[in-house]
Design a protein around this motif. Sequence first.
Motif, short mmCIF file in Angstrom:
data_model
loop_
_atom_site.label_atom_id
_atom_site.label_comp_id
_atom_site.label_asym_id
_atom_site.label_seq_id
_atom_site.Cartn_x
_atom_site.Cartn_y
_atom_site.Cartn_z
N LEU A 169 0.69 -10.81 11.61
CA LEU A 169 -0.36 -9.64 11.24
C LEU A 169 -1.58 -9.99 11.77
N VAL A 170 -1.83 -11.18 12.17
CA VAL A 170 -3.19 -11.39 12.76
C VAL A 170 -3.08 -10.73 14.30
N MET A 171 -1.92 -10.68 14.96
CA MET A 171 -1.83 -10.12 16.25
C MET A 171 -1.87 -8.31 15.97
N LEU A 172 -1.09 -7.84 15.05
CA LEU A 172 -1.15 -6.63 14.98
C LEU A 172 -2.56 -6.15 14.80
N ARG A 173 -3.24 -6.71 13.70
CA ARG A 173 -4.53 -6.18 13.20
C ARG A 173 -5.50 -6.31 14.39
N GLU A 174 -5.42 -7.45 15.16
CA GLU A 174 -6.44 -7.67 16.14
C GLU A 174 -6.10 -6.39 17.45
N GLN A 175 -4.79 -6.26 17.75
CA GLN A 175 -4.70 -5.08 18.45
C GLN A 175 -5.14 -3.92 18.11
N GLN A 176 -5.09 -3.59 16.60
CA GLN A 176 -5.53 -2.24 15.98
C GLN A 176 -7.10 -2.29 16.05
N ILE A 177 -7.87 -3.21 15.97
CA ILE A 177 -9.24 -3.32 16.14
C ILE A 177 -9.53 -3.07 17.51
N LYS A 178 -8.95 -3.60 18.75
CA LYS A 178 -9.16 -3.26 20.10
C LYS A 178 -8.88 -2.02 20.06
N GLU A 179 -8.04 -1.44 19.70
CA GLU A 179 -7.53 -0.18 19.92
C GLU A 179 -8.85 0.95 19.44
N THR A 180 -8.95 0.47 18.30
CA THR A 180 -10.01 1.73 17.63
C THR A 180 -11.32 1.43 18.18
N SER A 181 -11.71 -0.05 18.87
CA SER A 181 -12.96 -0.11 19.72
C SER A 181 -13.11 0.82 20.72
N ALA A 182 -11.72 0.61 21.48
CA ALA A 182 -11.81 1.52 22.65
C ALA A 182 -11.68 2.98 22.54
N GLN A 183 -11.33 3.46 21.61
CA GLN A 183 -11.25 4.92 21.14
C GLN A 183 -12.71 5.28 20.94
#
Length: 186
Positions: A169-183
């Motif tokens: 869950l930490v990995m999935l959520r961290e990647q989600q945050i990175k993708e949201t920030s990149a967008q």
Amino acid sequence: MNTLSYGLLAFLAREPSSGYDVMLKIQPFWQAKHSQIYPLLAQMEEKELLTSHWVKQSEKPDKKIYSITDSGIRKLKEWMYMPLPDPVTRDELSMKTFCMWLTDRDNAIEIVETRKTYFTRRLDFFNKMLTSIPEEKRTFGNREFYDYILIKKGIFNATAGKDWCEWVLVMLREQQIKETSAQTVN
């Protein structure tokens, strides 16, 4: 005989029980359904590994109580000396994890969250069971010692499962945050 048959004998060696009661007792260790248990009990009774008698109940259907025989005890003791096979793992989460690349992140998170909730409930269940065993009975030579070490095994397995879920869950959520920030930057 299959492993479930030996498990049923093991619980009946501790105390006579109905098929339903044995099913409830075995569930924390081995998932089995009525449709599996009752035919096995009947087969073992035919082979004279078990005996049974009916108990009349008021306001409930009568129930059949099974007891292990001396032949059943001998069969159980023989099984204790048989080689232990490698464990079999059948976990739908593993198969769904293998296929997670086919779903969206929210669904992946939901799948792992559901399993984490399961492990949390298992930990609560085993910890409650643990409190029923007095400290002085948690040593070799006491029958409760074997309950204690099995409960601890359940706690270790549930803890490991919950820890794995939290890690994913930490990995999935961290990647989600990175993708949201990149967008947001683009």
